[in-house]
Design an enzyme around this catalytic site. Sequence first.
Site, PDB file in Angstrom:
ATOM      1  CD  GLU A   1      -3.449  -6.363   3.940  1.00  0.00           C
ATOM      2  OE1 GLU A   1      -3.456  -6.928   2.832  1.00  0.00           O
ATOM      3  OE2 GLU A   1      -2.525  -5.083   3.717  1.00  0.00           O
TER       4      GLU A   1
ATOM      5  CD  GLU B   1      -2.769  -1.353   2.101  1.00  0.00           C
ATOM      6  OE1 GLU B   1      -2.196  -1.800   3.349  1.00  0.00           O
ATOM      7  OE2 GLU B   1      -4.053  -0.842   2.009  1.00  0.00           O
TER       8      GLU B   1
END
Length: 693
Positions: free
Chosen positions: A128, A108
């Site tokens: 995640e 990210e």
Amino acid sequence: MTAINAVTDLTLDGDIAVITLNSPPVNALSAAVRQGLFEGFKAAIADPAAKAIVLICEGRTFIAGADITEFGSAMADPQLADVQDMMESSTKPVVAAIHGTVLGGGLEVALCAHYRVAVPSAKFGLPEVNLGLLPGAGGTQRLPRVVGPERALEMMTSGRHVPAKEALSGGLTDELVEEGKLKEGAIAFARKVAAENRPLTKIRDQNAKVEAARGKPEIFADFRKANARKFRGFLAPEYNIQCIEAAVNLPFDEGMKVERKLFNELMAGSQSAAQRYTFFAERQAQKIPGIADDTPLIPIKKVGVIGAGTMGGGIAMNFANAGIPVVIVEQKQEPLDKGLGIIRKNYERTASRGGITAAQVEERCALITGSLSMEESFADVDLVIEAVFERMDIKKDIFAKLDAICKPGAILATNTSGLNIDEIASVTKRPESVIGLHFFSPANVMKLLEIVRADHTSDSVIATSMKLAKQIGKTAVLVGVCPGFVGNRILGQRQREAQKLVMEGAMPWDIDRVLYDFGFPMGPFAMSDLAGLDIGWVKEKSNGESIRDVLCEADRRGQKTGAGYYDYDENRNAKPSPFTEKVINDFIVKSGANPRKISDEEILERCIFPMINEGVKILEEKKAIRSSDIDVVWQNGYGWPVYRGGPMWYGDQVGPDKVLAKMQDFQAKMGDAFKPSPLLEKLVADGKKFSDL
Ligand code: 3HC
């Protein structure tokens, strides 16, 4: 060079600013890393001598994600979003230089750079979901804008690590640079883009791919349908999907709001807590107290396997997959050929599904050879694993022979699922080399490996086995010698109660349903039907005295005969069986008992609480190192739902006092099978939790 803080440096290479992070082990985004990045970018942007900025990491990897140990408490400033804003709005090109694994928050961050360059060995992912979460730093909105919603769905719900080459073709990286030359390559790239004055595009503004999917809800509906079985029970995959839907249907900032809301919900929930616990439990299981990090390892260059049956073949495949040559010894040519043939077929099936290439099939098959002679084939092996029939006399005979044949220092392993390994070791003159390597069937698929330490097993043999397990992709847990070791010993408790419940009035499908709804892939009776009811059943000795005897005698031997506890249609769909129901009711009448209605709650507690109690006994007897090891065993070998952590973790969620009270209640009503372990009583008296054990 300027030290920004303890984990961040800023240097100038000509007109390129280089921010270097060095926060072992994996450069996770701790408070110090966030602060280093924030101050580093601020300084680089302000420096008139810098025309572009490269972000690079020291050590084994680029940033591997948020710091999971920080979860659950408020994060200190600067927040990750502050760092990302600073990068994205930089007026100078920002280039992320990637090696190792760029994961989660790490990716990210990289997606907020204007460009990414990577070495060919780098891997990209948003894992995640495996922590019961979703990417919470804009990944759900940026990734679909780069790779498109379809690819983003697959990546985010699987957590798969995408190899650099695929990342390049999917647009995740702009360029690959030579292995080992990342810094030079990234600086040259930065210099080039700065010189060309390329516009500084932000991923958040690139809407073509998400707009192309707008008005096509079938993309999501089809994906949900295709994966319904895999995602059953888990919250995170669905939440990830909803975020990508938001990326497609909403402006970036609105999508970010959806991401934040759903991320916070997952983070506060019990599933993510269990999955984060699992992450650390699996790593903890690799740590063996008392065994030093520098314990000498035994090089494993060649492996021998005894037995070419399902187990032996599956075990051999693990080593071939890791590039280690294996020789399989059988007594006769026919079963040997059959076993080798099955191995080839298994590889070909994997290749036909795109899992490996045709060349890999040949490479792997070439690594597995067959032999009829231990004497001829085992003199030079570094490890031999015996996977023959579960009988002590046979195993002892084999180990006496191995002792005579194998070179000094070779590891002699048994795949027994419960026999006493000390007794097996006693027939050798080198018990220090003997260990249990308990694979689970199918051994080439199942992740769990119980490594069984016998009385005299040396530290080197244990350390080598643990490392080898990692090399062949297994999740290993070190356990001690006791009947059934950890996994099967605990399973025995559930099996006993399942059988008893049937004799009290619960039907097999009632019990299976409760356990399936709890999250197991199937219940014990469906499992028996799948495995075959006649495993271990001997026709000549059958006297109709058990439900299984009667079912097998009626040729109801499980799925393979079209009937077992259940009836099966031609597609192997199971239906409750009136035949089985009658057999059970006849047995109940014969026993003089009165069948009663048994609640789902009782079924669950009767099946699960004795397992937890047995886990405590195992810890009391020091047959497992820590309670989380038991959870790792049950998740990886027995289908315990990951989002419920494992029996011991689950016990903590229920509350040790409630588990104890129920066991005492069951003991009073049904006898000493439910007798609480003294350690459980002490645990409750001391106000402690299972995870403290
Ligand atoms: N946070 C904190 N510690 C971490 C960590 C993380 N993200 N990732 C790894 N570690 C620790 C491990 O606990 C281990 O510690 P130990 O040595 O004390 O046991 C150590 O780093 C080394 O880890 P491994 O043993 O797993 O090392 P490998 O080399 O086998 O694997 C890896 C490296 C592939 C990076 C693997 O550690 C991994 O998959 N890490 C987790 C990656 C991940 O899930 N990232 C996403 C985090 S969530 C997130 O980013 C949220 C964001 O969207 C806001």
